[in-house]
Design an enzyme around this catalytic site. Structure first.
Site, PDB file in Angstrom:
ATOM      1  N   LYS A  82       0.857  -1.076  -0.077  1.00  0.00           N
ATOM      2  CA  LYS A  82      -0.053   0.275   0.251  1.00  0.00           C
ATOM      3  C   LYS A  82       0.951   1.182   0.107  1.00  0.00           C
ATOM      4  O   LYS A  82       0.630   2.355  -0.663  1.00  0.00           O
ATOM      5  CB  LYS A  82      -1.067  -0.212   1.165  1.00  0.00           C
TER       6      LYS A  82
ATOM      7  N   GLN B 184      -4.358  -1.865   9.539  1.00  0.00           N
ATOM      8  CA  GLN B 184      -4.199  -3.228   8.915  1.00  0.00           C
ATOM      9  C   GLN B 184      -4.917  -4.315   9.922  1.00  0.00           C
ATOM     10  O   GLN B 184      -4.549  -4.259  10.941  1.00  0.00           O
ATOM     11  CB  GLN B 184      -2.855  -3.431   8.597  1.00  0.00           C
TER      12      GLN B 184
ATOM     13  N   ASP C 276     -11.334   2.256   3.656  1.00  0.00           N
ATOM     14  CA  ASP C 276     -11.657   0.980   3.621  1.00  0.00           C
ATOM     15  C   ASP C 276     -13.180   0.624   3.409  1.00  0.00           C
ATOM     16  O   ASP C 276     -13.430  -0.290   2.918  1.00  0.00           O
ATOM     17  CB  ASP C 276     -11.196   0.264   4.969  1.00  0.00           C
TER      18      ASP C 276
END
Ligand code: NAP
Length: 295
Positions: free
Chosen positions: A54, A98, A121
């Site tokens: 990322k 994460q 997200d």
């Protein structure tokens, strides 16, 4: 005739080129640089790889990237303090925590603490609710990637019979929600299957578009697929290692057999996988534009 291979690698590349251009324009015309903060707790090797990817994608596109790697014994309170700081930081438009988090940290509490405007997200209940009523700020990355694969491969979604195998909050439910919306790139009739579905093959064989996110290697065999269907394989299963120690991956679909029957199919790897990080970049750009009143 063997199926057309829908290459996520190629489609992700196209979208990244478009984003690169857009990011350069935002900087030039509005002095706006989209910023993404990643938060990793602990040293899980797979999570380190994902966060690294990322960060790399952010840098390649011109997104400001801030990485917070915290030790495994970080307390929930310390993590919530960091989220609060990032929520208030104007340089940061997107926050990605994460998963999975270490067991002593309540994942739900942490995800709910992220400002929904920075929830790139798309997992915060505010964003899940907005998606449900058809007014999303962000679409969750993997399902959005799947929709883009369908659209950009020229698959007819409007009126299609879609069958989704899997009902997780990160793939199955949101892709079903996205595709039933009364919108372009949607308008499908969607059936969702899971482990309590009585006769899964009955449903999968009816599908014009079959989306499989079960996490079970080769669970979908050729006899379960309609001739001419479009098959999107989300599954990533590690089924062994090469002599060099590299993981051998396969999807949830028996690719070799199903490709002889399907009209189009995504490979694993190189299908849905490359789309996920690309859609995270897209959401980060959108977050920056929303914050600046440009979207
Ligand atoms: P998950 O949370 O484990 O959910 C799996 C779902 O599939 C559950 O709803 C389960 O039903 C259903 N299921 C499992 N076996 C089944 C079977 N034999 N028949 C019918 N339904 C079955 O998984 P997930 O997070 O959605 O991920 C699914 C797969 O996609 C995994 O392999 C994951 O690694 C992969 N993935 C890939 C990406 C990417 O970017 N490429 C992103 C996310 C996930 P129940 O609800 O009844 O248990």
């Amino acid at each position: 005739m063997p199926a057309q291979i829908i290459s996520g690698t190629e489609i992700a590349k196209q979208i990244r080129e478009e984003l690169k251009q857009e990011i350069a324009e935002l900087k030039e015309k509005h002095n706006l640089i989209p910023g993404l903060a990643t938060v990793l707790v602990g040293e899980d090797p797979a999570s380190q790889v994902y966060v690294g990817a990322k960060e790399k994608a952010s840098i390649a596109l011109g997104v400001y990237s801030e990485r917070h790697d915290l030790p495994a014994d970080t307390s929930e309170e310390e993590l919530l303090k960091l989220i609060d700081k990032l929520n208030k930081d104007p340089k940061i438009h997107g926050i990605l925590v994460q998963l999975p988090l270490p067991k002593h940290i309540n994942e739900t509490r942490v995800l709910y603490a992220i400002d929904p405007k920075k929830d790139v997200d798309g997992f915060h209940p505010v964003n899940v609710g907005k998606l449900m009523i058809g007014e999303p700020d962000y679409l969750p990355c993997t399902p959005h990637g799947i929709q883009q694969l369908l659209i950009r491969s020229g698959t007819k979604i409007d009126g299609a019979e879609v069958v989704v195998v899997g009902r997780s909050n990160i793939v199955g439910k949101p892709i079903a929600n996205i595709l039933i919306q009364k919108k372009d790139g949607a308008n499908a009739t969607v059936t969702v299957c899971h482990t309590r579905t009585k006769d899964m093959a009955f449903h999968t064989k009816r599908a014009d578009i079959l989306i499989v996110a079960a996490g079970k290697a080769k669970a979908i065999t050729a006899d379960m697929v309609k001739e001419g269907a479009v098959v999107i394989d989300v599954g990533v299963n590690r089924i062994g290692k090469t002599p060099e120690g590299k993981a051998i991956l396969c999807g949830d679909v028996d690719f070799d057999a199903v490709k002889e029957k399907a009209k189009a199919i995504t490979p694993v790897p190189g299908g849905v996988g490359p789309m996920t990080i690309t859609m995270l970049m897209l959401n980060t750009v959108r977050a920056a534009k929303l914050a600046a009143g440009l979207a």
